[in-house]
Design a protein around this motif. Structure first.
Motif, PDB file in Angstrom:
ATOM      1  N   LEU A   1      44.355  45.246  41.196  1.00 47.48           N
ATOM      2  CA  LEU A   1      43.548  44.138  40.403  1.00 47.48           C
ATOM      3  C   LEU A   1      41.941  44.557  40.487  1.00 47.48           C
ATOM      4  N   ARG A   2      41.562  44.912  41.548  1.00 52.87           N
ATOM      5  CA  ARG A   2      40.065  45.269  42.103  1.00 52.87           C
ATOM      6  C   ARG A   2      39.734  46.590  41.181  1.00 52.87           C
ATOM      7  N   ARG A   3      40.815  47.455  41.160  1.00 56.93           N
ATOM      8  CA  ARG A   3      40.704  48.713  40.159  1.00 56.93           C
ATOM      9  C   ARG A   3      40.470  48.587  38.785  1.00 56.93           C
ATOM     10  N   GLY A   4      40.927  47.284  38.262  1.00 58.26           N
ATOM     11  CA  GLY A   4      40.838  47.057  36.986  1.00 58.26           C
ATOM     12  C   GLY A   4      41.906  47.580  36.117  1.00 58.26           C
TER      13      GLY A   4
ATOM     14  N   TYR B   1      46.084  43.372  33.985  1.00 57.05           N
ATOM     15  CA  TYR B   1      45.612  42.290  33.008  1.00 57.05           C
ATOM     16  C   TYR B   1      46.755  41.360  32.768  1.00 57.05           C
TER      17      TYR B   1
ATOM     18  N   ARG C   1      46.451  42.943  26.326  1.00 52.52           N
ATOM     19  CA  ARG C   1      45.491  43.943  26.811  1.00 52.52           C
ATOM     20  C   ARG C   1      44.219  43.894  26.138  1.00 52.52           C
TER      21      ARG C   1
ATOM     22  N   PRO D   1      37.545  38.246  27.934  1.00 64.51           N
ATOM     23  CA  PRO D   1      37.606  37.293  29.097  1.00 64.51           C
ATOM     24  C   PRO D   1      37.494  35.952  28.681  1.00 64.51           C
TER      25      PRO D   1
ATOM     26  N   TRP E   1      51.783  39.580  34.738  1.00 69.11           N
ATOM     27  CA  TRP E   1      50.719  40.530  34.892  1.00 69.11           C
ATOM     28  C   TRP E   1      51.265  41.914  34.656  1.00 69.11           C
TER      29      TRP E   1
ATOM     30  N   LYS F   1      48.250  48.777  33.127  1.00 69.77           N
ATOM     31  CA  LYS F   1      47.662  49.451  32.026  1.00 69.77           C
ATOM     32  C   LYS F   1      48.239  51.113  32.472  1.00 69.77           C
TER      33      LYS F   1
END
Length: 298
Positions: free
Chosen positions: A98-101, A104, A123, A127, A142, A145
């Motif tokens: 999640l922190r690495r993006g 989603y 995707r 926000p 969740w 990607k």
């Protein structure tokens, strides 16, 4: 001199029913594969699904494997080898991704979320759009990607494969009910437990490239994979616990362990069908003898 190396294999059954003959065939091959190499075998329970997993099924699976001489070196019933117990570890991995993006939230219906290869519209949500859906009380799964990337690997039984992992769409990592998904758990568990030999049914082969990619993203090295032919019934339906197909508990009431091992060995092409102990098949075991076509059970 004892034949020993550092190879690590695993059993990873789902305790969602009584083990059937197809599960047993995969377990026999996994056991022979690692015993021939002189490595270690881990027994892990994939019991993520709270609606289907039962303790009595786990006990039944372990009992059947023991009765058939398919032992293991570590794992069930010791603590730390059940996926339910490992949920805090999956939470940590989830937070890292999640922190690495890389993740989603997906608000699509279950049928749309599972649509093979279909690009997920969630995707691209802004926000603000995600916040609006959250305020409406919409539950989300969740997804991770998946990049436009080609992954090549060599299966120890079926040969070379190359797949663009984007073709199968983004992977569900966590369900809308909070349960972590198979792809994340199995990839992390194999990496975390040092598994470098995975033997499993051919139906999982399409997931292999994505798991190789996910393990690499988690900083690990993917195992070597050997996929096995499926045992199928009429209409090309694979054997399933859900349908109670040829459960080992009932089979062991009618046949000796040696008879069952001999029967499975003949189906797989690794023995002549005579009653035999699993240990007697180790010396001559070779993947080149295992048939590739699915096996029809009359």
């Amino acid at each position: 001199m004892e034949n020993f190396n550092h190879s690590v294999g695993r059993y990873a059954p789902s305790p969602s029913g009584v083990m059937h003959l197809g599960n047993l065939a995969s377990c026999l091959l996994a056991w022979l594969d690692i015993r021939k190499l002189g490595g270690r075998l881990i027994f892990r329970m994939e019991d993520l699904d709270p609606d289907r997993s039962r303790a009595e099924y786990a006990e039944s699976i372990a009992s059947a494997l023991s009765a058939l001489g398919l032992d293991w070196d570590e794992g069930y019933p010791d603590s730390g080898y059940s996926q339910r117990e490992r949920t805090p570890l999956y939470e940590d991995i989830f937070e890292i991704l999640l922190r690495r993006g890389m993740l989603y939230p997906c608000y699509c219906s279950r049928s749309r979320r599972l649509a093979h290869g279909e690009k997920c519209r969630c995707r691209e949500l802004s926000p603000m759009q995600r916040q609006d859906l959250y305020r409406q009380g919409r539950k989300c799964a969740w997804k991770i990607k998946v990049p436009d990337k080609r992954i090549s690997f060599t299966d120890g039984h079926y040969g070379s494969f190359t797949e663009n992992i984007a073709d199968s769409g983004d992977l569900i990592i966590r369900r809308s009910d909070g349960v972590f998904a198979y792809q994340l758990a199995v990839s992390f568990d194999d990496m975390d437990m040092g598994v470098d030999r995975v033997v499993r049914g051919r139906d999982i082969l399409p997931s292999t490239a994505r798991q190789i990619w996910l393990i690499s993203e988690l900083g690990g090295k993917a195992p070597e994979y050997c996929h096995a032919p499926l045992l199928i019934t009429g209409g090309d339906r694979k054997l399933s616990k859900r349908f109670g197909d040829l459960g080992t508990d009932k089979l062991l009431e009618r046949y000796s362990p040696e008879e069952l091992i001999g029967y499975l060995g003949a189906l797989l092409g690794i023995s002549d069908g005579a009653s035999v102990r699993a240990s007697d098949l180790i010396d001559d075991f070779d993947w080149s003898r295992v048939i590739k076509n699915d096996i029809l059970i009359e």
